[in-house]
Design a protein around this motif. Structure first.
Motif, mmCIF file in Angstrom:
data_model
loop_
_atom_site.group_PDB
_atom_site.id
_atom_site.type_symbol
_atom_site.label_atom_id
_atom_site.label_comp_id
_atom_site.label_asym_id
_atom_site.label_seq_id
_atom_site.Cartn_x
_atom_site.Cartn_y
_atom_site.Cartn_z
ATOM 1 N N LEU A 89 45.195 39.480 38.336
ATOM 2 C CA LEU A 89 44.828 38.081 38.613
ATOM 3 C C LEU A 89 44.141 37.933 39.970
ATOM 4 N N ILE A 228 42.339 30.858 31.945
ATOM 5 C CA ILE A 228 42.379 31.985 30.981
ATOM 6 C C ILE A 228 41.325 31.807 29.875
ATOM 7 N N LEU A 234 36.732 32.507 33.169
ATOM 8 C CA LEU A 234 38.152 32.831 33.266
ATOM 9 C C LEU A 234 38.925 31.626 33.807
ATOM 10 N N LEU A 253 48.165 32.083 29.329
ATOM 11 C CA LEU A 253 48.401 33.349 30.035
ATOM 12 C C LEU A 253 49.225 34.324 29.193
ATOM 13 N N LEU A 295 44.962 39.613 29.030
ATOM 14 C CA LEU A 295 43.825 39.631 29.957
ATOM 15 C C LEU A 295 42.924 40.836 29.696
#
Ligand SMILES: *Cc1c(COP(=O)(O)O)cnc(C)c1O
Length: 401
Positions: A89, A228, A234, A253, A295
């Motif tokens: 992150l 996200i 993003l 997430l 992710l």
């Protein structure tokens, strides 16, 4: 069959939710099946949560791989997935540090506590007020609902937490007037979700940033719904070239697993010293391993690009409907966070779609909200548009869209 479960649920589950009479059993990608075997195309995604679709097999494997090793040890110790998720992150945004928790409201609680403690630690004891926006939504815990600019979430729970001032969204003059020597932070959603898919103006966000810098106060972005990848970037603030000091995440997430996060710059995070804040489950290995996989997939499968492309197409089709039907007042949003404001209540449209096997959502009574999994295809979008076309035309020709 569904009826039986619904009756049982309505006896024993707290009746805080107004639910549709559907009992879901399984899903795959953008499709859901109820226990009667009926199939639905999902434009809700658990309210902007399941960005990679339902029952994603890769996330499921990452989850069970970690579950076979270790569920939980508490934050008295370190675990590998938590470190890796935090590194991922901070490697992709303004932030340097992450505090993990379990929900959106909790992430906002952390942000509010951090903003207050920052000035307390500097000896600025009277600086604990936060300016937030009308029509905002920040969650249902006491601090989060106190920060929410909608009277209906507070009714019956007063007195609420002190220290929140509200101004109209996208009005820099009102904001400038509301910031005083007691203000520690400004809190806003770059695109208001529950408030009806209302986007911040580009210049407004730049002006908000400048104002916060001038006054030496913190800017907090609630990206719980916009983050996200939902908007095709993003994080939504990337569209505006404006960075906050603190950002909150949750919804997508974990793609459906409960996780929240508060991210902050090194400077902004300084007041979170050992013992200042904590969460038993925050950043627990099973959930962080799954989030890390979420992710990874977003990058590996170019989900952001797909979201932008399908989102642009979807928006153009909604605008096509707007040109045809006066009942459609406005189409707004970005990426796959789209709203269609109607001149009448949205609930009948939601129900008509449901009858045709399409799940959509309505917020603020008259804004249809479309927040499908980001893996939705143009063909699935077309199916919804045909259905809406039918509904607005009042023809009802298609049985299932
Ligand atoms: C959903 C949402 C929240 C609250 O998240 P919970 O996980 O339900 O506590 C807060 N802010 C925004 C912008 C949201 O969309």
């Amino acid at each position: 069959m569904s009826k039986d479960y619904i009756q049982r649920a309505d006896k024993v589950v707290a009746s805080t939710y107004k639910r549709f009479p559907l009992v879901f059993e399984r899903g795959r990608g953008c499709t859901l099946w109820d226990i009667e075997g009926r199939q639905y195309t999902d434009f809700v995604a658990g309210i902007a949560v399941c960005n990679l679709g339902h029952a994603n097999p890769e996330i499921s494997r990452a989850l069970s791989r970690q579950a076979d090793k270790l569920f939980h040890v508490s934050n008295l110790f370190y675990t590998v997935p938590q470190v890796e998720l935090a590194e991922w992150l901070v490697g992709r945004c303004f932030a340097d540090r992450v505090f993990f928790c379990n929900s959106g409201a909790e992430a906002n609680e952390a942000a509010i506590k951090l903003a207050r403690k920052t000035f307390f630690d500097q000896g600025d004891f009277n600086r604990w007020r936060i300016v937030a926006m009308d029509q905002s939504f920040h969650g249902r815990t006491f601090a989060a609902l106190s920060a929410t600019g909608q009277q209906k979430v507070r009714e019956g729970f007063e007195p609420i937490l002190e220290g929140f001032d509200f101004v109209a969204f996208n009005d820099i003059e009102q904001l400038a007037a509301a910031v005083t020597d007691k203000t520690c932070a400004v809190l806003l959603e770059p695109v208001q979700g529950e408030g009806g898919i209302r986007c911040a103006d580009r210049q407004y966000l730049k002006d908000v940033r400048r104002l916060c810098d001038e006054k030496g106060i913190m800017l907090i972005f609630d990206e719980i719904q916009t983050g996200i990848g939902r908007t095709g970037k993003l994080f939504a603030h990337e569209h505006f070239d404006v960075q906050p000091d603190i950002m909150t995440l949750a919804k997508a997430l974990g793609n459906g697993l409960p996780i929240g996060a508060m991210l902050a710059t090194e400077k902004a995070a300084a007041a979170f010293t050992p013992g200042a804040h904590a969460s038993t489950f925050g950043g627990t290995p099973v959930i962080t391993a799954a989030a890390l996989e979420v992710l990874r997939i977003i990058e590996a499968e170019n989900i952001l690009e797909h979201c932008q492309k399908v989102g642009d197409y979807f928006k153009s089709r909604l605008e096509w409907l707007k040109d045809r039907y006066p009942v459609v007042e406005e189409v707004r949003g970005v990426g796959l966070m789209l709203g269609m404001k109607l001149s009448q209540k949205g609930a009948p449209v939601v129900e008509a779609c449901m009858d045709k096997g399409l799940l959509i959502n309505c917020t603020q009574e008259n804004v249809l909200r479309f927040v499908p999994p980001l893996v939705i295809t143009a063909e699935e979008v077309d199916r919804l548009v045909v259905c809406l076309d039918d509904i607005f035309a009042g023809t009802g020709t298609t049985e299932t869209c």
